[in-house]
Design an enzyme around this catalytic site. Sequence first.
Site, short mmCIF file in Angstrom:
data_model
loop_
_atom_site.label_atom_id
_atom_site.label_comp_id
_atom_site.label_asym_id
_atom_site.label_seq_id
_atom_site.Cartn_x
_atom_site.Cartn_y
_atom_site.Cartn_z
N THR A 94 42.96 52.94 38.79
CA THR A 94 41.58 53.41 38.59
C THR A 94 41.25 54.22 39.83
O THR A 94 41.95 54.11 40.84
CB THR A 94 40.62 52.20 38.46
N ARG A 147 39.21 49.50 23.42
CA ARG A 147 38.98 48.56 24.54
C ARG A 147 38.24 49.26 25.68
O ARG A 147 38.56 50.38 26.05
CB ARG A 147 40.32 48.02 25.03
N VAL A 148 37.24 48.61 26.23
CA VAL A 148 36.52 49.14 27.38
C VAL A 148 36.69 48.16 28.54
O VAL A 148 36.58 46.94 28.34
CB VAL A 148 35.02 49.33 27.06
N GLY A 149 36.96 48.67 29.71
CA GLY A 149 37.16 47.81 30.88
C GLY A 149 35.90 47.62 31.69
O GLY A 149 34.78 47.90 31.24
N THR A 158 38.65 47.82 41.13
CA THR A 158 39.86 48.16 40.40
C THR A 158 40.69 46.91 40.18
O THR A 158 40.82 46.09 41.10
CB THR A 158 40.69 49.21 41.14
N GLY A 159 41.23 46.75 39.00
CA GLY A 159 42.06 45.58 38.74
C GLY A 159 41.97 45.16 37.29
O GLY A 159 41.60 45.97 36.43
N GLY A 189 40.52 44.38 34.34
CA GLY A 189 39.14 44.62 33.96
C GLY A 189 38.47 43.43 33.30
O GLY A 189 37.28 43.16 33.54
N1 ASP Z 1 39.79 47.99 35.99
C1 ASP Z 1 40.42 48.97 35.14
C2 ASP Z 1 40.24 48.57 33.71
O1 ASP Z 1 40.30 47.40 33.41
C3 ASP Z 1 41.86 49.14 35.44
C4 ASP Z 1 42.22 49.13 36.89
O2 ASP Z 1 41.40 49.25 37.76
O3 ASP Z 1 43.39 49.01 37.20
O4 ASP Z 1 40.10 49.42 32.88
#
Ligand code: ASP
Length: 309
Positions: A176, A204-206, A227-228, A230
């Site tokens: 992200t 899908r929405v994060g 970020t991570g 979601g």
């Molecule tokens: N947080 C983002 C999501 O879940 C992905 C990411 O940050 O790696 O869409």
Amino acid sequence: MTKGFALAIHGGAGVAPRTQMTSQREAAYHAALSRVLRIGEDILAADGTALDAVTAAVSALEDEPLFNAGRGAVFTRDGTHEMDAAIMDGRSRRAGAVAGIAGPRNPVQLARAVMERTDHVMMIGEGALAVAREAGLAFEENAYFFTQERWDSLQETLRMQAEGTLDDDPSRRHGTVGAVARDRNGNLAAATSTGGMTAKRTGRVGDSPIIGAGTFADNATCAVSATGDGEAFMRRVVAHEIDARMRHAGQSLVAAARHVVQTDLTAHQGSGGLIAVNHDGDVVMPYNCDGMYRGSVREGEPAHTAVYD
Ligand code: ASP
């Protein structure tokens, strides 16, 4: 305490394990992060607003195919792109967000257009694209967003899913981009943009476009871009949890962010990290995984970029 500006950016917590990272590739990440930091820093050094700095920094990160947002976004399991983005102004808590969109070159600019041109906070689908057209934002064909590397990741992920061998290697699954800033007037802003998770279900929405989960800003406390994983970040309402700890429990930014990432998220299998800045221009960038593409600069101090510890 600084009266100057501060800016932090991230290119996601989906970093390859150190053993798989070549020095050439790592250098490319550092170069890209440095270039983007300069873009935001130039705006803040010219008395620009935190909002303009995070918009420009995230737009530049979206344009860079190394990162999972805009050009270089990951693919859904159907081989399409669906992008999420959000922006928030710490002065007023005004916010704009879009989810599941494809077409606009810079989803963060569409999030800002939603904030500035509509009465709404979050938009999806044709209605969101109509706002992009009204705002005169640039659109791109699918080919612009395509990168071979993301396509190969999708094929590998689908194969591993079919074989039942899917691991949780974050470098294949996610990534992200985001930015947080404090300008010379003490105003805060945050912005986040993502292609989401590789092989996610269509629709899908994060957490990235969810105000309070992946993105948040309030001058009274902090600006956060996460970020991570979601789903975990949404369940823990990560960005707002940091705000709440500062607001109600009087915690420092460092203590609040560390608790949420190292204790809370870790206890709930939420891999990832975040960047945050407070009114004093303190910057924190905690993560609980192998690394996070990141960089920061404060007025009068040298910029720095990092991938691992
Ligand atoms: N947080 C983002 C999501 O879940 C992905 C990411 O940050 O790696 O869409």
